[in-house]
Design a protein around this motif. Structure first.
Motif, PDB file in Angstrom:
ATOM      1  N   GLN A   1     -45.219 -60.393  -1.452  1.00 61.52           N
ATOM      2  CA  GLN A   1     -46.460 -59.768  -1.880  1.00 61.52           C
ATOM      3  C   GLN A   1     -47.620 -60.704  -1.555  1.00 61.52           C
TER       4      GLN A   1
ATOM      5  N   GLU B   1     -45.121 -56.668  -9.662  1.00 63.12           N
ATOM      6  CA  GLU B   1     -45.269 -56.399  -8.242  1.00 63.12           C
ATOM      7  C   GLU B   1     -44.091 -57.025  -7.515  1.00 63.12           C
TER       8      GLU B   1
ATOM      9  N   TYR C   1     -51.307 -61.438  -3.083  1.00 60.82           N
ATOM     10  CA  TYR C   1     -52.119 -61.159  -4.265  1.00 60.82           C
ATOM     11  C   TYR C   1     -53.268 -62.148  -4.283  1.00 60.82           C
TER      12      TYR C   1
END
Length: 128
Positions: free
Chosen positions: A83, A79, A85
């Protein structure tokens, strides 16, 4: 005479317009692993940082090149960072000789736990 000079000039312009310079610069992909012990706690556990040594990034590259960073929490799925997560915000910054990964709670208030062992894929893009 004027007509032939004009036609000659036009043909030179058309030939010159068809030429273009192309630079093909290969990207470099580098893999690193961050283990739980690599993360340094900041702000009482509200954020963590981990450094990856990157001698490929010198001052010139840091100013003119590009760095893309991807993280894999399992084997094979990457990814791109930045990001979020599982409620944790992942980001990075670059400086000469290093990539510094940073994590914090996505709301910026809560504490976080560093991930287990993660693979990091770094793509270095040269610029001329």
């Amino acid at each position: 005479m004027k007509k032939s000079v004009f036609l000659f000039a036009m043909s030179i312009m058309l030939l010159g317009a068809g030429c273009k310079k192309e630079y093909i610069v290969p990207n470099r992909t580098i893999f690193a692993t961050l283990n739980p012990g690599n993360w340094i706690k900041l702000d009482g556990g509200r954020s963590y940082t981990a450094s990856i040594n990157m001698p490929e990034i010198d001052n010139y590259f840091n100013d003119y090149g590009a760095v893309l960073v991807y993280i894999s929490f399992d084997n094979g799925t990457y990814e791109q960072i930045p990001q979020v997560y599982n409620g944790v915000s992942y980001s990075y910054l670059t400086r000469s000789g290093q990539i510094v990964m940073e994590i914090q709670s996505s709301d910026g208030i809560g504490t976080v736990t560093p991930p287990g062992s993660v693979k990091v894929k770094i793509v270095l893009i040269e610029s001329i």
